[in-house]
Design an enzyme around this catalytic site. Sequence first.
Site, PDB file in Angstrom:
ATOM      1  N   LYS A  32       0.814  -1.216   0.000  1.00 11.09           N
ATOM      2  CA  LYS A  32       0.000   0.000   0.000  1.00 11.09           C
ATOM      3  C   LYS A  32       0.850   1.269   0.000  1.00 11.09           C
ATOM      4  O   LYS A  32       0.346   2.349  -0.308  1.00 11.09           O
ATOM      5  CB  LYS A  32      -0.961  -0.003   1.185  1.00 11.09           C
ATOM      6  CG  LYS A  32      -2.075  -1.032   1.027  1.00 11.09           C
ATOM      7  CD  LYS A  32      -3.148  -0.863   2.074  1.00 11.09           C
ATOM      8  CE  LYS A  32      -4.318  -1.803   1.857  1.00 11.09           C
ATOM      9  NZ  LYS A  32      -4.008  -3.187   2.277  1.00 11.09           N
TER      10      LYS A  32
HETATM   11  C1  LIG Z   1      -4.718  -4.315   1.729  1.00 11.10           C
HETATM   12  C2  LIG Z   1      -4.013  -5.615   1.777  1.00 11.10           C
HETATM   13  C3  LIG Z   1      -4.397  -6.693   0.939  1.00 11.10           C
HETATM   14  C4  LIG Z   1      -5.591  -6.636   0.026  1.00 11.10           C
HETATM   15  O1  LIG Z   1      -5.398  -5.795  -1.093  1.00 11.10           O
HETATM   16  P1  LIG Z   1      -6.632  -5.358  -1.975  1.00 11.10           P
HETATM   17  O2  LIG Z   1      -6.087  -4.393  -2.956  1.00 11.10           O
HETATM   18  O3  LIG Z   1      -7.616  -4.723  -1.035  1.00 11.10           O
HETATM   19  O4  LIG Z   1      -7.199  -6.572  -2.611  1.00 11.10           O
HETATM   20  C5  LIG Z   1      -3.636  -7.853   0.980  1.00 11.10           C
HETATM   21  N1  LIG Z   1      -2.594  -7.987   1.823  1.00 11.10           N
HETATM   22  C6  LIG Z   1      -2.204  -6.982   2.641  1.00 11.10           C
HETATM   23  C7  LIG Z   1      -1.058  -7.198   3.545  1.00 11.10           C
HETATM   24  C8  LIG Z   1      -2.898  -5.765   2.641  1.00 11.10           C
HETATM   25  O5  LIG Z   1      -2.514  -4.778   3.460  1.00 11.10           O
END
Ligand SMILES: *Cc1c(COP(=O)(O)O)cnc(C)c1O
Length: 431
Positions: A107
């Site tokens: 993210k």
């Molecule tokens: C947010 C997150 C996900 C999921 O990602 P999406 O884009 O919402 O499908 C998977 N793994 C981790 C560690 C995350 O922080």
Amino acid sequence: MQYFSTNRRSAHVSFREATLYGQPDDKGLYFPEKIPALSNEFWKDFQNKSKERIAYEVIKPYVGETIHDETLAQICAETVNFDFPLVPVTGNISTLELFHGATLAFKDVGARFMSRCLRYFSKEKTEKTIVIVATSGDTGGAVANGFYDVEGVEVVILYPKGKVSRVQELQLTTLGKNITALEVDGNFDDCQALAKTALADEELKSRVFLTSANSINVARWLPQQFYYFYALQQWKERSAPVICVPSGNFGNICAGILAHISGLRAHKFIAACNANDVVPRFLQNGKYAAQSSVATLSNAMDVGNPSNFVRVLEIFENDHLRLKDKLEAVSVSDEITEETMRRVYADHGYVLDPHGAVGFYALSEYLKANPEQKGFFLETAHPVKFDSVERIVGTYGATPESVENLFSRPKQSIEIKANYEDLRDILIKKI
Ligand SMILES: *Cc1c(COP(=O)(O)O)cnc(C)c1O
């Protein structure tokens, strides 16, 4: 490039407006009018291109003329200023490690890009910008870090007291400056409800530019394409890879599929889900039935109604046959997730976090049935972010230096009850 709403009632907007508004009035999602095809020029010297250059060339058609070229290049460079190694785990499975950034999760990419776009676009505004985010763990840290020390922007993060991991809490609460962490006496749903109430507060909105930085924003969604290209630069096999993505809100995998439509080589995409199995069920029986989420080990994927999935449908123009040809979705239980974490550490010495473990398992099952293929899964966060890893595997593996440093910094947070008056008082003081 213009963006339309997937609900088709709101007006078309530019990248600038889509970033500033976040979501169209008709509650659809912004979607590009045309998915750009990458030119032969782009692919000719692909292997030798820098990360910065790839990022710039991939995002440029989406941004159009809304950001000056030099600024966009700068934003791209600041977004991808860490490593994205593709690491072999078994003979036919590699992992794309997305945890080498500031808060050790994928993210970081979307949050860094979005924060810088927002700073650029809000320079023309006279009122202050407040970004408000509710988090169950990973989003808050990435957003806080992405916006840290960004001029003219205040960030208020709501997180549920006692319900995020110790590293996640430190990442949220040790920054200070323009970042305010609110420890809410309640659960994640309470945090989200508070954020929604604030974002709908007309009186407040007349005095300050209030926005959320959630994962449906195009400026968070689109840059997530970048690292799929970095993976392909490192992919040495002749066959196109099977790409497996641990999925919750489906923003990450949707960005990968978008990159594929633009020309990125991929044999297939696998959405690896935990017990929250709306999409695996949908692909099985054609019926999309949103559920309330259930709590699992891979808690960043505990989503009962994945908000970005409509974008996946949009990419395939709602053609279910085409969709099913490219996308598989698998639901993996906590029991199997734990078992996978233990086995992969014992057999290969690789420490998986619970989200990556869901991805590893889904991919390994697919490759068992399709032994002529090879693939990689996305390791979406570093194991040290999840307290369960030590219990299950016995170690977090090598811990990054940034984590050690966190423990020496004082926690700064404000405790509030789950009621809007408390939150409003704090927001007013920021104006
Ligand atoms: C947010 C997150 C996900 C999921 O990602 P999406 O884009 O919402 O499908 C998977 N793994 C981790 C560690 C995350 O922080």
